[in-house]
Design an enzyme around this catalytic site. Structure first.
Site, PDB file in Angstrom:
ATOM      1  N   CYS A  29      23.541  42.830  30.490  1.00 36.51           N
ATOM      2  CA  CYS A  29      24.301  43.892  30.124  1.00 36.51           C
ATOM      3  C   CYS A  29      25.721  43.318  29.667  1.00 36.51           C
ATOM      4  O   CYS A  29      26.078  42.314  30.158  1.00 36.51           O
ATOM      5  CB  CYS A  29      24.616  44.791  31.268  1.00 36.51           C
ATOM      6  SG  CYS A  29      26.247  45.839  30.958  1.00 36.51           S
TER       7      CYS A  29
ATOM      8  N   CYS B  10      21.555  50.154  32.398  1.00 36.16           N
ATOM      9  CA  CYS B  10      22.597  49.313  33.157  1.00 36.16           C
ATOM     10  C   CYS B  10      23.049  50.350  34.301  1.00 36.16           C
ATOM     11  O   CYS B  10      23.723  51.188  34.027  1.00 36.16           O
ATOM     12  CB  CYS B  10      23.613  48.647  32.468  1.00 36.16           C
ATOM     13  SG  CYS B  10      24.716  47.840  33.465  1.00 36.16           S
TER      14      CYS B  10
ATOM     15  N   HIS C 297      41.931  48.796  37.426  1.00 38.77           N
ATOM     16  CA  HIS C 297      41.897  50.423  37.634  1.00 38.77           C
ATOM     17  C   HIS C 297      43.652  50.669  37.705  1.00 38.77           C
ATOM     18  O   HIS C 297      44.064  51.553  37.176  1.00 38.77           O
ATOM     19  CB  HIS C 297      41.388  50.835  38.830  1.00 38.77           C
ATOM     20  CG  HIS C 297      39.827  50.720  38.853  1.00 38.77           C
ATOM     21  ND1 HIS C 297      39.252  49.494  39.614  1.00 38.77           N
ATOM     22  CD2 HIS C 297      38.671  50.848  38.342  1.00 38.77           C
ATOM     23  CE1 HIS C 297      38.048  49.408  39.610  1.00 38.77           C
ATOM     24  NE2 HIS C 297      37.764  50.095  38.546  1.00 38.77           N
TER      25      HIS C 297
ATOM     26  N   HIS D 118      28.594  43.555  32.329  1.00 33.98           N
ATOM     27  CA  HIS D 118      28.341  43.382  33.820  1.00 33.98           C
ATOM     28  C   HIS D 118      27.640  41.849  33.898  1.00 33.98           C
ATOM     29  O   HIS D 118      27.439  41.091  34.926  1.00 33.98           O
ATOM     30  CB  HIS D 118      27.510  44.165  34.752  1.00 33.98           C
ATOM     31  CG  HIS D 118      28.809  45.381  34.952  1.00 33.98           C
ATOM     32  ND1 HIS D 118      28.407  46.488  33.979  1.00 33.98           N
ATOM     33  CD2 HIS D 118      29.473  45.627  35.836  1.00 33.98           C
ATOM     34  CE1 HIS D 118      29.396  47.405  34.552  1.00 33.98           C
ATOM     35  NE2 HIS D 118      30.106  47.028  35.350  1.00 33.98           N
TER      36      HIS D 118
ATOM     37  N   HIS E  74      40.438  47.689  41.910  1.00 34.08           N
ATOM     38  CA  HIS E  74      41.165  46.453  41.360  1.00 34.08           C
ATOM     39  C   HIS E  74      42.149  46.716  40.454  1.00 34.08           C
ATOM     40  O   HIS E  74      42.450  47.976  40.087  1.00 34.08           O
ATOM     41  CB  HIS E  74      40.235  45.488  41.012  1.00 34.08           C
ATOM     42  CG  HIS E  74      39.116  46.029  39.792  1.00 34.08           C
ATOM     43  ND1 HIS E  74      39.768  46.098  38.481  1.00 34.08           N
ATOM     44  CD2 HIS E  74      37.889  45.932  39.661  1.00 34.08           C
ATOM     45  CE1 HIS E  74      38.967  46.362  37.784  1.00 34.08           C
ATOM     46  NE2 HIS E  74      37.946  46.576  38.328  1.00 34.08           N
TER      47      HIS E  74
ATOM     48  N   LYS F 269      33.960  44.827  39.728  1.00 36.27           N
ATOM     49  CA  LYS F 269      33.741  45.042  41.133  1.00 36.27           C
ATOM     50  C   LYS F 269      32.172  44.439  41.477  1.00 36.27           C
ATOM     51  O   LYS F 269      31.924  43.974  42.255  1.00 36.27           O
ATOM     52  CB  LYS F 269      33.472  46.582  41.607  1.00 36.27           C
ATOM     53  CG  LYS F 269      35.098  46.999  41.549  1.00 36.27           C
ATOM     54  CD  LYS F 269      34.899  48.649  41.926  1.00 36.27           C
ATOM     55  CE  LYS F 269      34.575  49.510  40.754  1.00 36.27           C
ATOM     56  NZ  LYS F 269      34.346  51.102  41.008  1.00 36.27           N
TER      57      LYS F 269
ATOM     58  N   CYS G 240      26.766  50.214  34.681  1.00 35.39           N
ATOM     59  CA  CYS G 240      27.528  50.954  33.788  1.00 35.39           C
ATOM     60  C   CYS G 240      27.157  52.489  33.820  1.00 35.39           C
ATOM     61  O   CYS G 240      27.912  53.244  33.327  1.00 35.39           O
ATOM     62  CB  CYS G 240      27.032  50.645  32.413  1.00 35.39           C
ATOM     63  SG  CYS G 240      27.737  48.911  31.842  1.00 35.39           S
TER      64      CYS G 240
ATOM     65  N   LYS H 276      36.356  39.589  32.203  1.00 32.36           N
ATOM     66  CA  LYS H 276      36.815  41.035  32.710  1.00 32.36           C
ATOM     67  C   LYS H 276      36.453  41.210  34.202  1.00 32.36           C
ATOM     68  O   LYS H 276      35.509  40.777  34.724  1.00 32.36           O
ATOM     69  CB  LYS H 276      35.974  42.106  31.851  1.00 32.36           C
ATOM     70  CG  LYS H 276      36.299  43.624  32.640  1.00 32.36           C
ATOM     71  CD  LYS H 276      35.211  44.535  31.685  1.00 32.36           C
ATOM     72  CE  LYS H 276      35.487  45.835  32.066  1.00 32.36           C
ATOM     73  NZ  LYS H 276      35.249  46.120  33.648  1.00 32.36           N
TER      74      LYS H 276
END
Length: 527
Positions: free
Chosen positions: A155, A137, A31, A158, A28, A309, A140, A306
């Site tokens: 987490c 997680c 990155h 996420h 996305h 994905k 992660c 944030k």
């Protein structure tokens, strides 16, 4: 921290890395943001005449990859091969990324060196076996401390529940490196940037470090622990080593000495501790030099959160480049956002910057100047006469100042500041053209004044093409060709930052031709 492995300073490459990206899903724009920043930084340093190595790649081991592969009915290797070729490498192409190397953690050049590294640390007494119970997680691929979890045991990255895991693992004694790390942060304040990231890391280490598990035994997709194949090396421990492996550690001492240490590790702030705490401790244990700077960029936010994905909130970069083009993409994210801080992407703000700054200020200026040389001087750039005085001299002085300022800011990773400085010059040249009104001079038959203005305007465009080439290589290549610069000055890629401000480089009688519109009018996206 220079070491004997750095080699002679003149031979040392400017070595920049991105994180290696996890291939459980497609990329996305978060990155792409880091990757574009690294590309612009390394292109700029190439224009300074430096030898550059720009590394990116993919992280392909771990539990999450195993799960993604199973979900798609593939083996983990089939899945990673598919994702690299169908999603991650196409992203680099869509963004015009000029990386020098691409490393995959499933490659032999990486896996073999990971084994060598940990055999050496094991033999040096830097590994011990123990039991670990903690909150893990999977998204992660990281154990979380109780103090890090959100309410309900979620987490913080996420927003998903963590899993309680108990395993017998091998451990790296990270806690024993706390004091050495703090001393390094103190003596090398540039090691972690920006300052907010440095403060976070120092506070974390001062709070006490726990030894870290360097292996997992509940699944088998990873690099087997050499002395105990019932374990695989923890994915993060494995992944961090990509930087030295790509530089030639353990295989090519001469190349390693001319490449390592990295000058800049670019990372997202969510993986800062791995790069600024665990990785330098591993290097210390191995007796290797530390990277010079770990720079943590902020998050790109969608709806205040944030991009992820995992949460399916990622925006594919090609969705934007298909509409705006790669140059506008590269420009917008570095101009709109302050590198190192969080920022939000907005389609509307990108369209506004595209129209006002790229299409109108820069693109329209180029079109106007070229069109006037074609019309008034039959495509032949005139002799500009004395360009050292008056408004032309003021432009030359402004260029000298902006070239120095842009160089300082780009090298400091202040992309927003550097682009602001260059576009202030673009606006000044627009004002000069409007005020001098070459169309009025042509009508009045004032040939000498017209020639001065046409030459100064074209020479300004020559400088803009060089100063903006690292950010917008496609548009600048078109502009360079339109100015007829290459026959006299050589390829755009060969133009040096330290000489860009020398006024008068475009020769009289250069053939100026109309080319493609640099930033054409946007069509409304299909609803």
């Amino acid at each position: 921290m220079p070491t004997e492995q750095d080699g002679p300073a003149a031979e040392k490459a400017f070595f920049v890395t991105t994180p290696i990206y996890y291939v459980n899903d497609v990329p996305h724009i978060g990155h792409a943001y880091t990757t574009v920043a690294g590309d612009v930084l390394t292109r700029w340093h190439r224009q300074k005449g430096e030898r550059v190595v720009y590394l990116t790649g993919t992280d392909e081991h771990g539990e999450k990859i195993l799960a993604a592969a199973a979900e798609h009915g593939m083996s983990p290797q089939e899945w990673t091969d598919h994702m690299v070729e169908s999603a991650w490498k196409p992203m680099l192409a869509a963004l015009d990324i000029a990386n020098d190397d691409f490393i995959r953690t499933t490659s032999a050049r990486h896996e073999d060196r990971v084994r060598d590294f940990w055999i050496a640390l094991h033999e040096a007494g830097q590994v011990y076996k123990g039991s670990y119970t903690g909150s893990y997680c999977v998204s992660c691929e990281e154990f979380k401390l109780p103090s890090e979890l959100l309410e309900g045991g979620l987490c913080p990255v996420h927003g998903r529940p963590v899993r309680e895991i108990s395993e017998d693992n091998y451990f790296f004694p990270l806690s024993t490196y706390a004091q050495r790390l703090l001393e390094h942060y103190e003596t090398h304040p540039e090691f972690v940037q920006p300052e907010s990231a440095r403060n976070e890391v120092v506070s974390f280490v001062r709070g006490g470090l726990q030894d870290i598990s360097m292996s997992r035994s509940s699944f088998d997709w990873g690099v087997p622990v050499p002395w105990d194949p019932s374990h695989v090396i923890y994915v993060w421990i494995d992944a961090l080593q990509n930087y030295i492996n790509a530089a030639g550690w353990g295989t090519d001492p001469e190349r390693f000495a001319a490449t390592w240490p990295a000058d800049v590790h670019l990372v997202g702030k969510d993986i800062l501790r791995f790069h600024a705490v665990i990785w330098p401790a591993m290097l210390m244990a191995a007796g290797l030099g530390l990277p010079r700077t770990v720079f943590a960029n902020g998050w790109l936010l969608v709806g205040g959160e944030k991009m992820s994905k995992t949460k399916l909130t990622g925006i594919p970069p090609q969705q934007i480049t298909d509409h705006f083009g790669s140059d506008a993409y590269r420009y917008y994210f570095l101009r709109e956002l302050s590198f190192g801080q969080d920022g939000s992407f907005s389609w509307e703000s990108m369209a506004q910057r595209y129209t006002s700054e790229l299409a109108n200020d820069f693109g329209n200026l180029a079109s106007r100047v070229v069109a006037m040389v074609v019309r008034y001087r039959d495509s032949v750039l005139p002799d500009g006469g004395d360009q050292s005085v008056g408004e032309e001299g003021a432009l030359a002085s402004a260029l000298s100042a902006v070239a120095v300022r842009a160089d300082k800011l780009f090298c400091a990773l202040d992309f927003q500041g550097a682009l602001t400085a260059v576009f202030d010059f673009v606006k000044q040249v627009n004002g000069y053209v409007t005020e001098r009104a070459p169309w009025v001079l042509a009508k009045a038959g004032d040939d000498a004044a017209l020639d001065r203005v046409l030459y100064a305007s074209a020479e300004s465009l020559r400088a803009m093409a060089v100063l903006l080439n690292a950010v917008m290589p496609r548009a600048c290549a078109k502009l360079w060709a339109s100015l007829g610069a290459e026959p006299a000055l050589g390829p755009l890629a060969d133009q040096r930052i330290d000489s860009v401000a020398r006024w008068g480089q475009l020769p009289a009688e250069a053939r100026v031709t109309r080319g493609e519109v640099l930033f054409p009018r946007l069509e409304e996206p299909a609803s």
